[in-house]
Design an enzyme around this catalytic site. Structure first.
Site, mmCIF file in Angstrom:
data_model
loop_
_atom_site.group_PDB
_atom_site.id
_atom_site.type_symbol
_atom_site.label_atom_id
_atom_site.label_comp_id
_atom_site.label_asym_id
_atom_site.label_seq_id
_atom_site.Cartn_x
_atom_site.Cartn_y
_atom_site.Cartn_z
ATOM 1 N N CYS A 57 0.837 -1.206 0.000
ATOM 2 C CA CYS A 57 0.000 0.000 0.000
ATOM 3 C C CYS A 57 0.870 1.253 0.000
ATOM 4 O O CYS A 57 0.528 2.269 -0.619
ATOM 5 C CB CYS A 57 -0.916 0.006 1.220
ATOM 6 N N CYS B 19 -8.037 -2.535 -3.955
ATOM 7 C CA CYS B 19 -6.624 -2.139 -3.882
ATOM 8 C C CYS B 19 -5.714 -3.363 -3.929
ATOM 9 O O CYS B 19 -4.715 -3.382 -4.653
ATOM 10 C CB CYS B 19 -6.354 -1.347 -2.600
#
Length: 281
Positions: A191, A242
């Site tokens: 991330c 994501c």
């Protein structure tokens, strides 16, 4: 006919029309404009179209649908969700979402909005786990997305403040930080690859930097209407998308792994006002 009439109203007037139950004072556009005044951010101002769209955010229809569902007696037990405790007492919604995820004594685990809603629909209303009301989690027409958007709207403009008093809450937050920085997949992404520097882009989109709180609070403000999807999406959907985009293994929705990541990203936005429901590309 009612919807056609209300579509002609600005958001402030539309919010005022939702007078049956407690509602946020500010509208989401005003909250966003306040953030833009505080910081020079390409992420917050990247799309004039988004700002224009927020004035007629389609997610407000989802709020309206969710309000009706929340107070309707449903399920095999024929009861509403008014006795569901989202952390501030049965039926208390104002500010509850801004303090999630949190530890619940009755389940012995940290829960986010989606997992808590599932718990109440099963234990309070008596829905079987495989009933579409429980199992269908995505899409503006799903019970879940309508209920989540209505409940989250009751925290609009309030500061994120997830509790970290219980050891399990702290552990989940720390596990989320580990996942945030854990590289994996055939692209070796995490991330942090996208969210720890200012001005990074994916194609035409400016990405939010976790180190800029005014950017990060908008980044984690879900549910939001995704213009590209033509649907309202949830935090859980954002987590899965994501990880899929990074070519990681996609986690099970509502699992501890997804809640841990949401715990960490909410803690990063602590003290900043929520923008609920938001509009995103």
């Amino acid at each position: 006919m009612l919807r056609k009439l209300v579509m002609a109203l600005p958001v402030a007037a539309l919010a005022a029309a939702f007078a049956a139950h407690a509602q946020p004072v500010e509208d989401p556009l005003e909250v966003l404009e306040g953030l833009i005044e505080q910081v020079d951010s390409d992420y917050l101002t990247q799309s004039e179209q988004n700002l224009i769209l927020m004035a007629d955010n389609p997610a407000l229809w989802t709020v309206e649908d969710g309000e009706a569902l929340f107070y309707e007696a449903r399920g095999p037990n024929n009861v509403s969700l008014e006795e569901c405790d989202f952390g501030k007492g049965p039926g208390v919604l104002e500010g509850a979402y801004a303090e999630l995820p949190r530890y619940f004594e009755d389940t012995g685990r940290v829960m986010d909005l989606e997992s808590r809603l599932v718990h109440c629909m099963i234990t309070l209303q008596g829905f079987p786990e495989d009933d579409p009301a429980v199992s269908k989690r995505d899409g503006s027409d799903s019970d879940h997305m309508q209920l989540q958007t209505y409940i989250a709207y009751q925290s609009n403009g309030m500061p994120w403040n997830p509790p970290l008093d219980h050891p399990v809450e702290q552990a989940m937050r720390d596990a989320g930080e580990y996942i945030f920085y854990r590289r994996a997949g055939n692209m070796d992404f995490n991330c942090a690859t996208c969210h720890t520097a200012t001005g990074k882009r994916i194609r035409a989109s400016v990405l939010p930097d976790k180190n800029i709180p005014e950017e990060w609070t908008k980044a984690v403000s879900w549910p939001a209407f995704r213009a590209g999807h033509d649907h309202v999406r949830s935090s859980q959907h954002r987590v899965r998308e994501c990880l899929w985009q990074m070519r990681h293994a996609v986690p099970i929705g509502g699992s501890d792994a997804t809640i841990a990541l949401i715990s960490y990203w909410t803690d990063l936005a602590r003290g900043q006002p929520t923008v609920l429901p938001d509009v995103k590309r």
